[in-house]
Design a protein around this motif. Structure first.
Motif, PDB file in Angstrom:
ATOM      1  N   GLY A  14       0.811  -1.217   0.000  1.00 59.10           N
ATOM      2  CA  GLY A  14       0.000   0.000   0.000  1.00 59.10           C
ATOM      3  C   GLY A  14       0.840   1.262   0.000  1.00 59.10           C
ATOM      4  N   LEU A  15       1.853   1.307   0.857  1.00 59.68           N
ATOM      5  CA  LEU A  15       2.721   2.480   0.906  1.00 59.68           C
ATOM      6  C   LEU A  15       3.506   2.640  -0.385  1.00 59.68           C
ATOM      7  CD1 LEU A  15       4.133   2.420   4.556  1.00 59.68           C
ATOM      8  CD2 LEU A  15       2.424   3.966   3.591  1.00 59.68           C
ATOM      9  N   ALA A  16       3.951   1.529  -0.970  1.00 62.96           N
ATOM     10  CA  ALA A  16       4.699   1.609  -2.226  1.00 62.96           C
ATOM     11  C   ALA A  16       3.842   2.219  -3.332  1.00 62.96           C
ATOM     12  CB  ALA A  16       5.194   0.217  -2.632  1.00 62.96           C
ATOM     13  N   LEU A  22       2.415   9.550  -5.556  1.00 62.87           N
ATOM     14  CA  LEU A  22       2.850  10.870  -5.096  1.00 62.87           C
ATOM     15  C   LEU A  22       4.054  11.356  -5.889  1.00 62.87           C
ATOM     16  CD1 LEU A  22       2.463  10.527  -1.214  1.00 62.87           C
ATOM     17  CD2 LEU A  22       1.097  11.953  -2.742  1.00 62.87           C
ATOM     18  N   LEU A  23       5.035  10.471  -6.112  1.00 63.33           N
ATOM     19  CA  LEU A  23       6.195  10.845  -6.927  1.00 63.33           C
ATOM     20  C   LEU A  23       5.778  11.123  -8.368  1.00 63.33           C
ATOM     21  CD1 LEU A  23       8.873   8.322  -5.594  1.00 63.33           C
ATOM     22  CD2 LEU A  23       8.659  10.751  -5.062  1.00 63.33           C
ATOM     23  N   ALA A  75      -2.587  12.660 -12.640  1.00 67.78           N
ATOM     24  CA  ALA A  75      -2.151  12.216 -11.318  1.00 67.78           C
ATOM     25  C   ALA A  75      -1.877  13.411 -10.414  1.00 67.78           C
ATOM     26  CB  ALA A  75      -0.907  11.341 -11.437  1.00 67.78           C
ATOM     27  N   ARG A  76      -1.252  14.443 -10.978  1.00 65.72           N
ATOM     28  CA  ARG A  76      -0.993  15.640 -10.168  1.00 65.72           C
ATOM     29  C   ARG A  76      -2.289  16.305  -9.735  1.00 65.72           C
ATOM     30  NH1 ARG A  76       3.357  20.127 -11.957  1.00 65.72           N
ATOM     31  NH2 ARG A  76       4.680  18.434 -11.187  1.00 65.72           N
ATOM     32  N   GLY A  77      -3.245  16.437 -10.654  1.00 63.08           N
ATOM     33  CA  GLY A  77      -4.506  17.076 -10.304  1.00 63.08           C
ATOM     34  C   GLY A  77      -5.303  16.284  -9.289  1.00 63.08           C
TER      35      GLY A  77
END
Length: 299
Positions: A14-16, A22-23, A75-77
């Motif tokens: 999940g964190l990955a 996010l990246l 993804a950014r939006g």
């Protein structure tokens, strides 16, 4: 915490996934523009509705825009709306729910009245009305609206937990020693609510991402911005499903599904950390327990 967050496969996966998106939201648009030369708003008239292939790894849409660049820019939006909406909603829930449960009395009565007022409001229709009235104001306004109207459930949960912690012996003892209420809230109550707050934040984040996608799908969003929701809206308007242009709506929908799955996996890990009854026994522990039971039975 080390056992759950370092050894739980659910939390690691999940964190990955969350860190990857996010990246992607932070560095992805720069990478696609500088390295691959792809512009999400550029129109390639020679490749209208082209299927995935050379030059366009995820194909193009009705306007000849590259879908890979659109997914990365989306993804950014979407992540921006999700994170900002979750921050706003979680912050309001903490500011309203924790003092209400800790102080009680008139403070609890006033704050609980506000919580109940927002709790009984039809959130989705209200968000649609406000967002429609402020149409064209951008993703920031959409995120603020979602966060402002989505905090009441979390505040009710935090109020109940803070009320329970406030009545414990160690808090009563510190009150008798003259500790101020503000320090007790920040130094004693909030640390005990860290797992719950983290779970609330993740739930609010995926809720904000899906709410933005739903508003964009209904046309209540800024059409000039790029997000996964506006991509799905464009696919719906141009009948991409009927025309078989799966590369237009599957990638953004899959990204939203992956974000939801990742948040759910991390939430499972947080639940295991907060509730020892939910912690799954490791195979080595199970084998050791069985060996001790057999040894004791033989003795």
């Amino acid at each position: 915490m080390r056992t759950v967050f370092l050894r739980s496969w659910k939390v690691r996966i999940g964190l990955a996934v969350l860190v990857f998106f996010l990246l992607l939201a932070v560095f992805g648009p720069w990478l696609t523009h500088s390295v691959f030369g792809l512009d999400p708003r550029a129109n390639d008239t020679s490749a209208i509705s082209q299927s995935p292939g050379d030059g366009h790894p995820l194909g193009t849409n009705q306007y000849g825009q590259d879908m890979l660049a659109q997914v990365v820019a989306g993804a950014r939006g979407s992540m921006y709306v999700g994170v900002l909406g979750a921050v706003v909603g979680t912050a309001i829930a903490i500011l309203v729910g924790v003092p209400a449960g800790f102080y009680g009395g008139k403070v609890d009565t006033a704050l609980n009245f506000v919580t109940n007022l927002f709790l009984v409001m039809p959130t989705l229709p209200l968000v649609m009305i406000v967002a429609g009235y402020l149409q064209g104001t951008g993703l920031t306004t959409i995120a603020l609206i979602i966060g402002f109207f989505g905090w009441s459930g979390g505040a009710r949960t935090l109020r109940a937990q803070a009320m329970s912690i406030a009545n414990r012996d160690f808090v009563r003892a510190m009150r008798m020693l003259g500790e101020r209420g503000r320090r007790l809230v920040f130094a004693e109550v909030l640390p005990h609510l860290t797992g719950l707050i983290a779970s609330m934040f993740l739930h609010a984040m995926i809720g904000a991402v899906m709410a933005e996608a739903g508003l964009a799908f209904l046309g209540i969003s800024d059409s000039s911005s790029i997000s996964w929701g506006t991509m799905i809206q464009g696919a719906q308007q141009q009948s991409a499903v009927l025309r078989g242009l799966w590369w237009w709506f599957v990638p953004p929908g899959l990204c939203i599904a992956l974000i939801g799955t990742a948040a759910a996996l991390v939430n499972f890990g947080i639940d295991e950390l907060a509730n020892p009854k939910l912690r799954a026994a490791r195979p080595a522990t199970v084998r050791r327990t069985k060996q001790l039971a057999r040894t004791g039975g033989a003795a």
